[in-house]
Design an enzyme around this catalytic site. Structure first.
Site, mmCIF file in Angstrom:
data_model
loop_
_atom_site.group_PDB
_atom_site.id
_atom_site.type_symbol
_atom_site.label_atom_id
_atom_site.label_comp_id
_atom_site.label_asym_id
_atom_site.label_seq_id
_atom_site.Cartn_x
_atom_site.Cartn_y
_atom_site.Cartn_z
ATOM 1 N N THR A 193 0.850 -1.185 0.000
ATOM 2 C CA THR A 193 0.000 0.000 0.000
ATOM 3 C C THR A 193 0.890 1.241 0.000
ATOM 4 O O THR A 193 2.076 1.166 0.310
ATOM 5 C CB THR A 193 -0.914 0.011 1.229
ATOM 6 O OG1 THR A 193 -0.093 0.041 2.414
ATOM 7 C CG2 THR A 193 -1.789 -1.228 1.267
ATOM 8 N N GLU A 338 -5.569 -3.890 -2.172
ATOM 9 C CA GLU A 338 -6.044 -5.105 -1.515
ATOM 10 C C GLU A 338 -7.047 -5.893 -2.356
ATOM 11 O O GLU A 338 -7.420 -7.011 -1.976
ATOM 12 C CB GLU A 338 -6.693 -4.759 -0.165
ATOM 13 C CG GLU A 338 -5.724 -4.236 0.876
ATOM 14 C CD GLU A 338 -5.540 -2.724 0.853
ATOM 15 O OE1 GLU A 338 -5.111 -2.168 1.882
ATOM 16 O OE2 GLU A 338 -5.816 -2.095 -0.196
ATOM 17 N N LYS A 443 -17.504 15.890 9.449
ATOM 18 C CA LYS A 443 -18.584 15.719 10.431
ATOM 19 C C LYS A 443 -18.911 17.092 11.015
ATOM 20 O O LYS A 443 -18.211 17.596 11.885
ATOM 21 C CB LYS A 443 -18.143 14.731 11.503
ATOM 22 C CG LYS A 443 -17.726 13.368 10.925
ATOM 23 C CD LYS A 443 -17.111 12.475 11.971
ATOM 24 C CE LYS A 443 -16.647 11.164 11.369
ATOM 25 N NZ LYS A 443 -15.509 11.328 10.427
ATOM 26 N N TRP A 448 -23.036 14.574 8.156
ATOM 27 C CA TRP A 448 -21.877 14.303 7.306
ATOM 28 C C TRP A 448 -21.937 15.138 6.036
ATOM 29 O O TRP A 448 -22.997 15.294 5.422
ATOM 30 C CB TRP A 448 -21.833 12.826 6.908
ATOM 31 C CG TRP A 448 -21.366 11.920 8.012
ATOM 32 C CD1 TRP A 448 -21.098 12.272 9.300
ATOM 33 C CD2 TRP A 448 -21.122 10.519 7.914
ATOM 34 N NE1 TRP A 448 -20.701 11.174 10.018
ATOM 35 C CE2 TRP A 448 -20.695 10.081 9.192
ATOM 36 C CE3 TRP A 448 -21.208 9.590 6.890
ATOM 37 C CZ2 TRP A 448 -20.371 8.757 9.460
ATOM 38 C CZ3 TRP A 448 -20.877 8.271 7.151
ATOM 39 C CH2 TRP A 448 -20.467 7.860 8.420
#
Length: 551
Positions: A193, A338, A443, A448
């Site tokens: 990653t 992944e 937030k 949101w």
């Protein structure tokens, strides 16, 4: 009762053997300085892969040993993609855009034994060699006639190390190799990653996972590729194995155009024009730059290009519309290191008009067979696919990682599912729409705000070239959005005008009141907006927002 089918392991060797016989005359094109292109058939590439395997055996590479690459997209890199896993070793493409200390960390963690490096990257590799504790041999890919000082590379290591020229190393060796019958679940390749949070983590792909991913990716619901296609592989070979394209190519006969280090808009445009390729793959920032170049140089003929798969980050709708006007479809896809990476592709349902298809194109796409998906709410409940309920996306399937190499990360994997860290919703027809990364959701006052939605809306404004939105602390609301915009060349931006532009499209409470102009949005090593860096700059006072109005 068991089947009567033969058991033949799925392996990289079978992709290679298939390509060098059935698709022997299909070609790879590699960009060279000055705009030239070299050509090699699949048969020639396969023969060189065999020669490389013979050389690696002589250097002491055995089953399971890691062979690293630090290379651009080119023919020799594809040869390594096949030679290394087909001989039973493990291919490890190193991300050349990582900081040096992270490259050293990754190479040491993987215990790479050999590294194959392009000559243009030899200087940084030589500087890193003292820190690359497990490297025993360096193989340098130099063009014919290049004066590469191999002795200097050996001296830089500070210890006894073998240094070899790639062409000389494989020259004269047999063009065939007795490829072993490797367990299909054995490691074939690994990528790490990008390490935007903490150290990079290793994902190990099996022969089986790569083979199955290649089968799925060529299908009409995904990339829809065949021997009649020629693809510009802009996505780097160090980034999730170039989205699997070198393996997809040998599976299906697709020809590849490999741009090497020439990733600027002008050479990419000329590659399209010269090779008459019809497909491409790359991150949105590549397409932003190419669009500006094509608009400034309308004489360049890119009419052969019909479709480009875009992934890595969300593609701004305004960019998709601009390419539609050029007769080029930008096709959203979603995945990550992944996930090998293909998970979804945004092909609309059949029989729709362009207007009806547009909302589907703006999603991340429909899930491919063999990838299971679920949305998990903040309370741990599994949410319905109703196109409304938003939660964190979790995945599982035969090419989805179930863990990291040598690292326990229970927060990332649980119940046999991969937690992606992406937040979104899924329609009843299986179309995924991501609204943000979990770590990037703003937030504000218990609600949101999607930073991705704000960015896409801002980049639809004619004065804005790029925009990134981050959440910053606010005494009253907890967090509020800070909009950072990059003006188009020659344009002036008015924050008041941009606020009104947004207010027509979203709830007014979501409109940022903090604004700043920046010269460019910092990018990660794989071309995504680096919001971690932006947040750091804000915390250090390097960004000076203008408060346009109170909330």
């Amino acid at each position: 009762m068991t089947s009567t089918m033969q058991h033949v392991p799925l392996g990289i060797r079978r992709l290679l053997e298939h390509a060098v016989t059935v698709y022997a005359d299909q070609k790879l094109f590699t960009a060279q300085p000055g705009g030239d292109l070299t050509e090699a058939t699949f048969a020639e590439t396969g023969a060189n892969a065999a020669r490389l395997a013979h050389a690696l055996v002589e250097l002491g590479v055995g089953q399971g040993d890691r062979v690293a690459t630090l290379m651009w997209n080119n023919q020799e890199h594809v040869e390594a993609y096949y030679a290394v896993p087909a001989m039973g070793a493990v291919l490890h493409p190193l991300n050349l855009r990582l900081p040096g200390e992270q490259i050293a960390f990754v190479a040491n963690h993987a215990e790479d034994k050999v590294v194959i490096v392009d000559h243009t990257l030899l200087a940084p590799v030589s500087a890193l060699l003292p820190a690359l504790k497990t490297i025993e041999h360096v193989i340098v890919n130099s063009p014919a006639g290049a004066d590469t000082d191999l002795a200097a590379v050996s001296a830089a290591a500070g210890r006894e190390i073998g240094v070899h020229d790639y062409a000389q190393l494989i020259a004269g060796r047999p063009g065939e190799f007795d490829w072993p019958e490797t367990d299909e679940n054995a490691a074939a390749a690994m990528c790490y990653t990008s390490g935007t949070t903490g150290d990079p983590k290793g994902v190990v792909y099996s022969h089986r996972s790569i083979f199955l991913h290649s089968m799925a990716a060529v299908g009409p619901a995904m990339m829809g590729l065949s021997q009649s296609d020629r693809v510009l592989a802009i996505v780097p070979q160090f980034h999730v194995l170039a989205w699997g394209l070198p393996y997809i190519a040998f599976y299906s006969g697709v020809e590849l155009v490999l741009p090497g280090p020439f990733l600027q808009p002008e050479p990419l445009a000329r590659m399209i024009e010269k090779t008459r390729l019809n497909r491409a793959s790359g991150v949105p920032t590549i397409w932003q730059g190419l669009l500006a170049h094509l608009e400034a140089n309308p004489d360049i003929d890119v009419s052969s290009l019909k479709e480009a798969v875009v992934g890595g980050s969300a593609c701004p709708p305004a960019l998709m519309e601009a390419y539609d006007r050029l007769g080029i479809t930008l096709l959203h896809a979603y995945g990550m290191t992944e996930t090998s990476p293909m998970v979804t592709v945004a092909r609309p349902p059949a029989g729709l008009t362009p207007e009806q298809a547009w909302p589907y194109r703006l999603t991340q796409g429909r899930f491919v067979a063999n990838v299971a998906a679920r949305l998990v709410g903040a309370d741990g409940s599994v949410l319905p696919w109703d196109g409304v309920s938003a939660g964190e996306l979790e995945l599982r399937g035969p090419w989805i990682a179930g863990g990291y190499y040598g690292v326990d990360d229970e927060d990332k994997f649980h119940d046999g599912w991969l937690r992606t860290g992406d937040v979104g919703h899924i329609s009843p027809e299986g179309y995924l729409t991501l609204t943000d990364r979990a770590k990037d959701v703003i937030k504000s006052g218990g609600e949101w705000i999607s930073s991705v939605q704000l960015e896409n809306l801002l980049m639809a404004h004619p004065a804005v070239a790029e925009a990134s939105v981050i959440g910053v602390p606010d005494e009253r609301w907890g967090e509020r959005p800070l909009a950072l915009v990059v003006p188009r060349s020659g344009a002036e931006v008015s924050f008041i005008e941009l606020r009104e532009f947004l207010a027509d499209k979203i709830a007014r409470w979501q409109v940022p009141e903090r604004w700043a102009v920046i010269s460019e949005v910092p990018k990660t090593s794989v071309g995504k907006f680096d919001k971690k860096r932006l947040r750091e700059q804000y915390a250090l006072g390097e960004l000076e927002p203008e408060l346009v109005s109170s909330h």
